[in-house]
Structures are given as structure tokens and as C-alpha cells.
Write a protein that holds these residues in place. Structure first.
Motif, short mmCIF file in Angstrom:
data_model
loop_
_atom_site.label_atom_id
_atom_site.label_comp_id
_atom_site.label_asym_id
_atom_site.label_seq_id
_atom_site.Cartn_x
_atom_site.Cartn_y
_atom_site.Cartn_z
N GLU A 1 22.37 -41.65 -46.72
CA GLU A 1 23.44 -41.00 -45.95
C GLU A 1 23.88 -41.86 -44.78
N ASN A 2 25.19 -41.89 -44.54
CA ASN A 2 25.80 -42.61 -43.41
C ASN A 2 25.64 -44.12 -43.46
N ILE A 3 25.40 -44.64 -44.66
CA ILE A 3 25.35 -46.11 -44.84
C ILE A 3 26.43 -46.50 -45.85
N GLU A 4 27.12 -47.60 -45.59
CA GLU A 4 28.16 -48.08 -46.51
C GLU A 4 27.55 -48.29 -47.90
N ASP B 1 20.52 -53.66 -45.21
CA ASP B 1 20.22 -52.78 -44.08
C ASP B 1 18.70 -52.76 -43.90
#
Length: 347
Positions: free
Chosen positions: A245-248, A210
């Protein structure tokens, strides 16, 4: 001059007590040989007692200090009997860290050396950190003295544990500092997959990087600071974990591995290091090692298992030898204390 010494090391991971029996010989320089080494896993009760020791009252902590000293003594005694060792000159014990607040001039490693001596009837050296703290140092890192005398053939020594830390010479002085978190983050992430660690980095290998997260990680203030500098779990809780947060999770694993590799290789390249010795559990993370190799021309040396796993216990044994011969065993250039000095209580 030949010494046979036992080094004891208990780390913050609480996976067990490392015991290393080694031979040290000085001719023109110091040489060593690890003769026997093993990790004694802590029984659940001991693991919990040590983990919760920070919350004890003064009386309870004093009691645990004695109890743990006898536990260490019995463990060493069993180790000596098991391997039929009859030539041990000294036992050198790091103890287990409960409090470490050098800014307030104190640090506490429990495990009374006098109890170890009572059990083993051998000379014991313990409490290596307090003197340095009283002299204005951080009481850490202490391992660079071993890097200086036992591993000087390498440009630097890198430990890949909870954090990656490096010891190297700059302007003829050995300095040491933390580079980046490693296993303290990776191991926490893989708990989501019911694992204690990511074997060979196989899980991280399947994730995607990411780029936004990678940029946020690399932009953290710590990486702009000059050494000496060190990291703790508090910093990870404040600065690292909230970014995920909110990342695989699988992508966080891949991204954080890339981040650690970038920060480590950056130090290698900035200091033009020819070769670096890798130790600690992260040395088994093949994916992380591949990532580092791809970003630097520095030769990465992965030693035999005994060095990867017992280098710290080995160096504490060596520090005990230096204490017994009244030689410098703590480097002020690494700890920040006022002078190089000879530390440790002998009983």
C-alpha cells in the motif's frame, strides 16, 4: 526396457492442458526424450468451469469429474491423431486439483481416468496424490521423483512458477520445498499495466528498490522456518499484498523481484550448490535471472523450451511408467508420508 508415455498436466493457472509424449529407456539409469509436446488452451467455458469447481455441489462435481475426463480423453485422442502416434504404451494424468486438504486426509484431482481410457482405448494411470495423503503425507511435491532419476546431473532443480520451489539432496535424501512467491505476485502487479506478465522483467527493470519494503519482505516468518514448507495464495493475501500500500507499483515490481532473487540465491549459497536447472515461466524473466546470478556463484542452467515448459507433464508420464512397473514413484522425504511408495490408479 523402453516405454512411450503421454503425461497430462493442468496447473492452477488454468492457461491450458499440457500434453507431453516422451520415450523412457532404462539401461544403467533412466534416460528420456521428449518427442512431442504442446499446450492446449482451455476454451473460456472450460476455464470458468474448472475455476468455479470448488463451489459445486457433490452431484455437480461428480458430473464435472466425468465430463472433464472425457474432455481429457478427446484432447489426447486428437493429439495422438495429429502427430500420428502409434506406439503409446500409457497415458498418465495428473487431473485438475479442486480440493487439497492433506491435514484432513483428502485431496481431489478431477478428470476420471476411466473416461480417458474409454476415449483412447489405452492404459491410463491417474490419481497420484490420494494415497500419499492417506499415508500422512502432503500429496506434494511429486516432481522430485523425476528430479532424482531424470535430472540427477544437477545439484538441484528450481521451478519458477507461481512460487519458486526447489528439489535437492540433503544428507543423501531428496527434499523439496517452496522458497518464495514469484509469478503469483509479479503477474498480479503487472495487471495494473494491462499485461498478463512482465516480459523479460522489462517493467521491473525501470523501477527503484524500496529498501523499507525489501526489509519487511525479507523479515517475514516463513523465511525463518525450516523445510518441509510450502506457500499458498492465502499467505500472499495475508502477508505480502498488504505491504504494498502507498508504494508506486513499478517500485513494488522492482523490489519484489529483488526480494525473490535474494531468497533464491540464499538457498543456493547455504547449500553450496554447484549448478541448478531452472524451469517454469520465470525462467524467461531475464531481469530476475540476472539478479540471481549477481548474488551467487552457482551455475544457472536454462534448458531448451520443451524442458522449461513441459517438465511437470514429462515427470507425470514418468511416474506412470514407474507405476506400471510397480516401482516407487513417490518419495516420503519430499512429501512427508510414512514411506516411499508406488502410487496411481491403473485402468
Amino acid at each position: 526396457m523402453i516405454f512411450h508415455a503421454i503425461g497430462l498436466m493442468s496447473g492452477t493457472s488454468l492457461d491450458g492442458l499440457d500434453i507431453c509424449f516422451a520415450k523412457f529407456e532404462r539401461q544403467d539409469s533412466w534416460n528420456f526424450e521428449i518427442l512431442k509436446a504442446e499446450t492446449i488452451p482451455y476454451p473460456k467455458a472450460w476455464e470458468e468451469q474448472l475455476r468455479n469447481s470448488i463451489h459445486l455441489s457433490a452431484v455437480e462435481l461428480l458430473e464435472l469429474n466425468s465430463e472433464y475426463g472425457f474432455y481429457l480423453g478427446k484432447s489426447v485422442k486428437n493429439f495422438i491423431e495429429k502427430h500420428q502416434l502409434d506406439n503409446v504404451n500409457l497415458i498418465s494424468s495428473h487431473g485438475h486439483t479442486v480440493f487439497h486438504q492433506p491435514q484432513k486426509k483428502f485431496t481431489l484431482q478431477i478428470g476420471d481416468g476411466r473416461a480417458i481410457k474409454t476415449e483412447t482405448k489405452l492404459p491410463v494411470i491417474y490419481d497420484f496424490r490420494s494415497q500419499d495423503v492417506l499415508m500422512g503425507g502432503n500429496g506434494a511435491p511429486l516432481v522430485p521423483i523425476g528430479d532424482e532419476f531424470l535430472f540427477s546431473q544437477y545439484d538441484a532443480c528450481l521451478n519458477l512458477g507461481g512460487f519458486s520451489n526447489i528439489s535437492l539432496k540433503i544428507n543423501h535424501k531428496r527434499i523439496a520445498f517452496d522458497i518464495a512467491p514469484v509469478n503469483i505476485v509479479l503477474n498480479k502487479l503487472v495487471q495494473n499495466f494491462n499485461k498478463n506478465f512482465d516480459e523479460n522483467g522489462n517493467l521491473a527493470r525501470t523501477g527503484n528498490i524500496d529498501e523499507k519494503l525489501l526489509s519487511q519482505l525479507n523479515s517475514l516468518d516463513f523465511y525463518q522456518q525450516s523445510y518441509p514448507k510450502s506457500l499458498g495464495i492465502e499467505w500472499c493475501n495475508e502477508s505480502i499484498f498488504p505491504l504494498f500500500e502507498n508504494i508506486e507499483i513499478i517500485d513494488v515490481l522492482a523490489t519484489f523481484t529483488e526480494h525473490a532473487a535474494q531468497q533464491i540465491s540464499k538457498i543456493f549459497n547455504e547449500n553450496q550448490l554447484k549448478n541448478v536447472l531452472f524451469t517454469g515461466g520465470g525462467a524467461y524473466n531475464q531481469y530476475l535471472i540476472e539478479k540471481i546470478k549477481a548474488k551467487t556463484t552457482t551455475e544457472i542452467i536454462i534448458p531448451e523450451k520443451e524442458i522449461i515448459e513441459y517438465k511437470e507433464a514429462l515427470i507425470f508420464a514418468f511416474m506412470g511408467v514407474l507405476r506400471l512397473t510397480n516401482e516407487i514413484n513417490v518419495l516420503s522425504s519430499a512429501t512427508g508420508s510414512s514411506d516411499d511408495h508406488c502410487s496411481g490408479i491403473v485402468v
